[in-house]
Scaffold this active site. Sequence first.
Site, PDB file in Angstrom:
ATOM      1  N   GLU A 155       0.800  -1.260   0.008  1.00 22.49           N
ATOM      2  CA  GLU A 155       0.056  -0.149  -0.072  1.00 22.49           C
ATOM      3  C   GLU A 155       0.900   1.240   0.083  1.00 22.49           C
ATOM      4  O   GLU A 155       1.965   1.201   0.046  1.00 22.49           O
ATOM      5  CB  GLU A 155      -0.827  -0.085   1.282  1.00 22.49           C
ATOM      6  CG  GLU A 155      -0.286   0.067   2.456  1.00 22.49           C
ATOM      7  CD  GLU A 155      -1.137  -0.338   3.677  1.00 22.49           C
ATOM      8  OE1 GLU A 155      -2.095  -1.060   3.494  1.00 22.49           O
ATOM      9  OE2 GLU A 155      -0.780   0.474   4.912  1.00 22.49           O
ATOM     10  N   HIS A 160      -4.155   3.301   8.105  1.00 23.58           N
ATOM     11  CA  HIS A 160      -2.844   2.801   8.713  1.00 23.58           C
ATOM     12  C   HIS A 160      -1.936   4.051   8.997  1.00 23.58           C
ATOM     13  O   HIS A 160      -2.082   4.849   8.142  1.00 23.58           O
ATOM     14  CB  HIS A 160      -2.239   1.703   7.781  1.00 23.58           C
ATOM     15  CG  HIS A 160      -2.846   0.453   7.795  1.00 23.58           C
ATOM     16  ND1 HIS A 160      -2.782  -0.364   6.618  1.00 23.58           N
ATOM     17  CD2 HIS A 160      -3.444  -0.173   8.497  1.00 23.58           C
ATOM     18  CE1 HIS A 160      -3.382  -1.427   6.738  1.00 23.58           C
ATOM     19  NE2 HIS A 160      -3.852  -1.486   7.973  1.00 23.58           N
TER      20      HIS A 160
END
Lengths: 374, 290
Positions: B209, B247
């Site tokens: 990511e 995150h």
Amino acid sequence: MKLYEFQGKELLRKFGVKIPDGILCEKDGILIYGSPVILKAQVLSGGRGKAGAVVSCNSQGEEDAALTRLFEMTLKGEPVNAVLVEERVELSREYYLSVTFDGEAGTPLLIVSGAGGVEIEETADKHPDRILKLPFDSVLGPLDCHLERAAKFVGTPRPREFADLLSRLWRLWCEAGALLVEINPLAETPNGFVALDAKIELDDDAEPRDRAFRAVLQKQQREISGRESAQSDTITYVPLEGNIGLISDGAGTGMLTLDLLRDRGGRAADFCEMGGLTSPEIIYSAMDRVVADPKVRSLLIVLIGGFNRMDEMAEGIVRFVAERKLKIPLIVRLCGTMEEEGKKIMKSADLPIYDDLEKAVEAAVAQAAMTGGN
Amino acid sequence: MSILVNETTRVLVQGITGKSGSLQTKSLLDFGTKVVAGVTPGKAGHEVYGVPVFDFVADALRATDADAAISFVPPLAARSAALEAIECGIKLLVLTMEGIPKNDVLNILNYAAPRGVRVLGPGTAGLIAPGVCKLGAHPGRMFIPGNVGVVSKSGALSYEIGKTLTDAGIGQSTVVALGGGPIWGTTQKDVVELFNEDDETKVIVLLGEIGGAMEITAAEFIARSVKKPVVSLIVGRSAPEGKSLGHAGAIIRGTKGTAESKIEALRSAGVSIAFTPAEVVNTVKKLLKL
């Protein structure tokens, strides 16, 4: 939590680092100060120097004019509501130093450079040889050999003081629960080192260890920014430009869905992620937050439960739809832990569910297009 | 063989009497994981789904032969519990909790490393070796045994891809989640290296990511040392700059940490790039010659 420069400097002073004499001047304050001085706008974003928000003044007249101008500025969305007024420091050299961490290596990191005042990331890219990065053991702290090497690398004539300063920064890092302690530049003067700037970021996860101290900092920040500090729940909510409301129970699947929506010609109205440990209340309030955006034409909820329980998610969704009379199309993809129970709850409320992510995404794009709006 | 765990892995659950700890213990037992002991200070003598509870890790290890631990201990107490497990000789430690103060995480990792202890996490869903052992939150039914090794930062994304592979009849050797960062005990490069040496793993799937440079480090390692085919999906291609997406580590700063920069690095390392779960499956199928 990022600190204002004046807060960071106060913290440095507490740990025995010299800072210039100065006072904080707030918007309606009157400044009478002996010249020459430096005026520095107090905002949390970087790049103040380039934006003209750091001004050197030689007379009371210059000070008044500069202060008026600074208080009219807005830097990256932050209005200037406080200015730090400091004595000018006569210096012979400038250095860069910081304590931070390397997340991949899993170690704290000491970074020093003999080229102070520079944009450190730019220097790291263009002249990596001008920067020394020293990983060390967080249990032991930096060893003497690390500190001595750092002092030798920057070539200071005051290696002992420099090493002592570094160990103070490490102590501050540990005791205040910091993520970044940066002095850029650090001035070398005939009377020792002086921190001309302070960039400190504290770890929100360490806040419960030192609530009283954090509360003082937060109060100062509220007074200056005029804004409440962001509330800390597990929900991440980032507003975006599109018309499809998006909720996910994992950052990775949330980002994947964001990409898939765009690939299929749709656009998300938000990125809303609930974290891996949720409850019916959390999904209820996530839905509440997302549909409050008037742009939202369809609501896509993407759930794949590991720690999350699908029965609890379904319970929250069903309750929200019933109590809040949801008017827009709702597309739910639900699978994982306690999936059968969750599906049963959705079914009994007559709410459709998808199993396949890409099909759910297609449905959300189609529904948003049908209901119109932008 | 699976990586990190095998048929003989015996598990100790730290924080076993808590809400999350007991629920997950049940899920581990249902899967067939050999959970042999639990620890919660002050709860010695209790049992959780038949698993004996001890006050100290040392007591648990005297009575059982646990060699791996999974921790559900709350963030502020996580450091003490982890150091205790490491001190007592646990060799694999899975830290599920998010929100552990960063300096505590560094302490744990720096205490573990010289003692040869592998730490997975923090903030991780853990790992699953289908048919062998589960040491985390992965829903067991979404996975079947096979030859694809999956490593992901995100837990949910690792379930998503596991499920898509399983639906297509493709099994996995081990599926590992690393956590959302910004500090990791185990990195993508570490896991790719393990898969590379694992005979059972024929294809490696790397799920990444935006944010940081971990995927770039993995790409450099793949270019240098990996002979097995690697397929990668990087999420966050459409993410805005400067916002943390769920995150802590998932943030684009300027041109750093973008999906494009990672895709480019992986592609030049010879990795096949996929943009959707279906593309991951199709590419894996081709590589496995199915």
